[in-house]
Design a protein around this motif. Structure first.
Motif, PDB file in Angstrom:
ATOM      1  N   GLY A 187       0.782  -1.231   0.000  1.00 38.86           N
ATOM      2  CA  GLY A 187       0.000   0.000   0.000  1.00 38.86           C
ATOM      3  C   GLY A 187       0.809   1.273   0.000  1.00 38.86           C
ATOM      4  O   GLY A 187       0.255   2.350  -0.177  1.00 38.86           O
ATOM      5  N   GLU A 197      -2.560  -2.573  -8.337  1.00 39.89           N
ATOM      6  CA  GLU A 197      -2.256  -3.635  -7.375  1.00 39.89           C
ATOM      7  C   GLU A 197      -1.645  -3.091  -6.085  1.00 39.89           C
ATOM      8  O   GLU A 197      -1.714  -3.737  -5.035  1.00 39.89           O
ATOM      9  N   ILE A 199      -2.747  -0.282  -4.723  1.00 40.92           N
ATOM     10  CA  ILE A 199      -3.901   0.269  -4.008  1.00 40.92           C
ATOM     11  C   ILE A 199      -4.726  -0.848  -3.376  1.00 40.92           C
ATOM     12  O   ILE A 199      -5.137  -0.757  -2.220  1.00 40.92           O
ATOM     13  N   THR A 200      -4.949  -1.920  -4.136  1.00 42.62           N
ATOM     14  CA  THR A 200      -5.801  -3.008  -3.647  1.00 42.62           C
ATOM     15  C   THR A 200      -5.023  -4.047  -2.865  1.00 42.62           C
ATOM     16  O   THR A 200      -5.627  -4.945  -2.266  1.00 42.62           O
ATOM     17  N   GLY A 201      -3.685  -3.945  -2.861  1.00 40.83           N
ATOM     18  CA  GLY A 201      -2.890  -4.903  -2.097  1.00 40.83           C
ATOM     19  C   GLY A 201      -2.755  -6.243  -2.777  1.00 40.83           C
ATOM     20  O   GLY A 201      -2.706  -7.275  -2.115  1.00 40.83           O
ATOM     21  N   GLU A 243      -7.331   7.390  -6.222  1.00 36.92           N
ATOM     22  CA  GLU A 243      -7.152   5.944  -6.125  1.00 36.92           C
ATOM     23  C   GLU A 243      -8.305   5.203  -6.794  1.00 36.92           C
ATOM     24  O   GLU A 243      -8.088   4.145  -7.399  1.00 36.92           O
ATOM     25  N   ALA A 247      -7.704   2.554  -9.743  1.00 38.28           N
ATOM     26  CA  ALA A 247      -8.182   1.182  -9.602  1.00 38.28           C
ATOM     27  C   ALA A 247      -9.093   0.795 -10.767  1.00 38.28           C
ATOM     28  O   ALA A 247      -9.100  -0.358 -11.207  1.00 38.28           O
ATOM     29  N   SER A 521      -4.581   3.083   4.097  1.00 40.19           N
ATOM     30  CA  SER A 521      -5.085   2.837   2.743  1.00 40.19           C
ATOM     31  C   SER A 521      -6.408   2.087   2.882  1.00 40.19           C
ATOM     32  O   SER A 521      -6.498   0.869   2.725  1.00 40.19           O
ATOM     33  N   GLY A 524      -8.020  -0.079  -0.153  1.00 41.77           N
ATOM     34  CA  GLY A 524      -7.404  -1.386  -0.354  1.00 41.77           C
ATOM     35  C   GLY A 524      -7.718  -2.342   0.777  1.00 41.77           C
ATOM     36  O   GLY A 524      -7.965  -3.534   0.562  1.00 41.77           O
TER      37      GLY A 524
END
Length: 554
Positions: A187, A197, A199-201, A243, A247, A521, A524
């Motif tokens: 993050g 990836e 941002i979303t982990g 973000e 995403a 974050s 995420g």
């Protein structure tokens, strides 16, 4: 040779740091601030990065310098000359020394002036070659942005980019690189240059840096960032908006006006799926060799349908050249007139009546003659055929068994001894056949059937958990994974199954969400909490999701 210093006082004698002079501060990085200092021995300016030591030495400035030294000397990689760990009045600190670059970094350059095409190509080539050198040494930068690209000049005055600041960089171990993709995303990073990836982990690859390069290239060409937020909103809201756009990969409309090959390079980089994104810098270097083709600015036109129907490669921003089917004018259209029906001449009654009577007499005579010669042979063979018909129709199930002619029933030849009505019915024959089959079948208890059904359900449950984990590990497809997990959870509830495998996955994804949540974050983190919730809808995970929604003002 770099000297070693035993005390901070000795270090200050050679590098007299002027903390109170704001004009000397060059900026701040991931691990500390950078200040310009005059080297009293070499009588030249140097840049010194200062950072207090932390409890985790693997995330110290000293560790950053050691990681950067893994890369062989390269024209497009900035190097540290030395790093000293010294005790100061404020505690233990690291001091990293590197060359001072008067032109600053790429962010300064882009703010000060526009680039010529020659400068743009030289900078892009240098940046890609620097990234290629990093990736060759199994290093992922993870915070790639214009501020971390220093600008130098060669002896002919040409701009030379140098990649710097490896504070968030990671060295990928040999066992991780075998799969090409690995889990390094936590993050962190600069929001505008983060890949989806990050941002979303999700699982990341070396082309994490190539996403950031696509953002940088767009900024170099247009002077603005591709993913931006409303200027009127506060900082947390701006960050969330940005973000969300990243995403969803909401590419700006202005990209269609960018000249080739730069537009194509940007599009190859800004792809959400890491499998579909460009994998190596040398692929982009090949595109860079193509000549510049200016894209004319024009209003968007509706897509036309080519001859042969629509093509798969059509998008809302790309229309391949080819013949277009024109819309026909009303006068040009062919009108399909109905075919002309010719009248049929019918002969008079005087002609066709005698002919009809004669034909009828002939048909009756032939029928009587044919019936007399074939009746006896039919009756002889009917006894054998009826038995075959019964068996055949029993195999066919619901088909009706044909009834022999009345002459045959009257003769009583179905079974050779009695009248036709004594033959077994369809239901009687079916009962006899099923009874014979049941004699050969082993008996199976009800308990055995229940146990077998539960065993099959358990296997299906574990297969669904495996498919969900696979969807995340292969392409970070959380939506597909959650569908698998929900189906597995429902199956376990109905059949009372062992959920150990699902519980382990639940704990894994819950902890992943916690790690990302600790870095604020929330978007995420919430994505991973929802994955965990699809496995086990506990009160704990519901509470965590609600906390993320509150922090995001949802």
């Amino acid at each position: 040779m770099n000297p070693s210093f035993t005390t901070y006082s000795d270090f200050r004698q050679r590098y007299p740091i002027q903390f109170g002079d704001d004009s000397l501060w060059l900026g701040s990085g991931t691990y500390g601030r950078v200040i310009k200092v005059e080297d009293q021995v070499e009588t030249e300016w140097v840049a010194i990065k200062i950072c207090e030591c932390r409890s985790d030495d693997t995330k110290s400035l000293k560790a950053e310098v050691e990681l950067a030294r893994k890369v062989p000397r390269h024209a497009n990689i900035a190097r540290y000359d030395a790093c000293h760990r010294l005790q100061t009045e404020m505690g233990m600190s690291d001091f990293a020394i590197m060359k001072y670059y008067p032109d600053g970094n790429l962010a300064n350059l882009l703010k000060s002036r526009s680039l010529s095409e020659v400068e743009l190509r030289e900078l892009v080539r240098g940046i890609l070659e620097g990234l290629e050198a990093l990736h060759r040494q199994r290093i992922v930068h993870r915070d790639f942005k214009p501020a971390n690209i220093l600008i130098s000049r060669d002896n002919r005055g040409r701009l030379v980019p140098k990649i710097a600041d490896f504070g968030l960089s990671k060295f990928v171990a040999e066992d991780e690189i075998d799969s090409s993709d690995f889990d390094l995303s936590d993050g962190r990073g600069t929001p505008a240059y983060k890949a989806p990836e990050q941002i979303t982990g999700g699982t990341v690859s070396f082309n994490l840096d190539l996403w950031a390069f696509g953002v940088i290239l767009y900024e170099m060409v247009t002077g603005e960032k591709p993913f931006s937020s409303g200027a009127q909103s506060n900082e947390p809201t701006q960050r969330r908006e940005m973000e969300n756009k990243i995403a969803a990969v909401q590419l700006p409309d202005r990209l269609t006006t960018v000249a080739e090959p730069f537009q194509g390079m940007i599009r190859r980089c800004l792809v959400k799926d890491i499998k579909g994104r460009v994998r190596k810098p040398d692929e982009l270097l090949s595109l860079l060799e193509k000549p510049t083709t200016q894209i004319p600015v024009s209003k968007p036109v509706p897509l036309a349908v080519p001859i042969g129907g629509p093509r798969e490669e059509y998008t809302d921003v790309f229309i391949p050249s080819g013949p277009i089917v024109p819309t026909p004018k009303q006068s040009d259209r062919k009108i399909n007139k109905p075919s002309v029906v010719l009248p049929i001449e019918i002969p008079s009654v005087r002609v066709w009546l005698p002919l009809a009577i004669g034909a009828a007499v002939m048909v009756v005579s032939m029928s009587l003659w044919f019936g007399r010669t074939t009746a006896s042979s039919y009756e002889k063979g009917i006894g054998q055929s009826v038995a075959a018909i019964d068996t055949k129709n029993l195999e066919n199930g619901d088909k009706e068994i044909p009834t022999p002619p009345a002459s045959v029933q009257k003769a009583g030849i179905i079974d050779g001894s009695g009248p036709a009505s004594s033959k077994p019915t369809k239901s009687e024959l079916s009962t006899i056949k099923k009874g014979g089959e049941n004699l050969n079948k082993p008996t199976e208890s009800k308990a055995d059937k229940v146990a077998l059904k539960k065993q099959e359900a358990q296997q299906e449950y574990e297969d669904l958990i495996e498919k969900g984990n696979g969807a995340i590990n292969s392409s970070n497809d959380k939506a597909a994974a959650m569908n698998y997990f929900r189906s597995a959870n429902q199956l376990a509830t109905v059949n009372g199954l062992d959920t150990a495998k699902g519980n382990a996955a639940y704990t894994q994804y819950l902890e992943k969400g916690d790690r990302i949540n600790d870095r604020d974050s929330y978007l995420g983190a919430m994505a991973w909490y929802k994955v965990a919730q699809s496995l086990r809808p506990t009160d704990e995970v519901k509470r965590k999701i609600r906390e993320c929604e509150i922090n995001l003002n949802l």
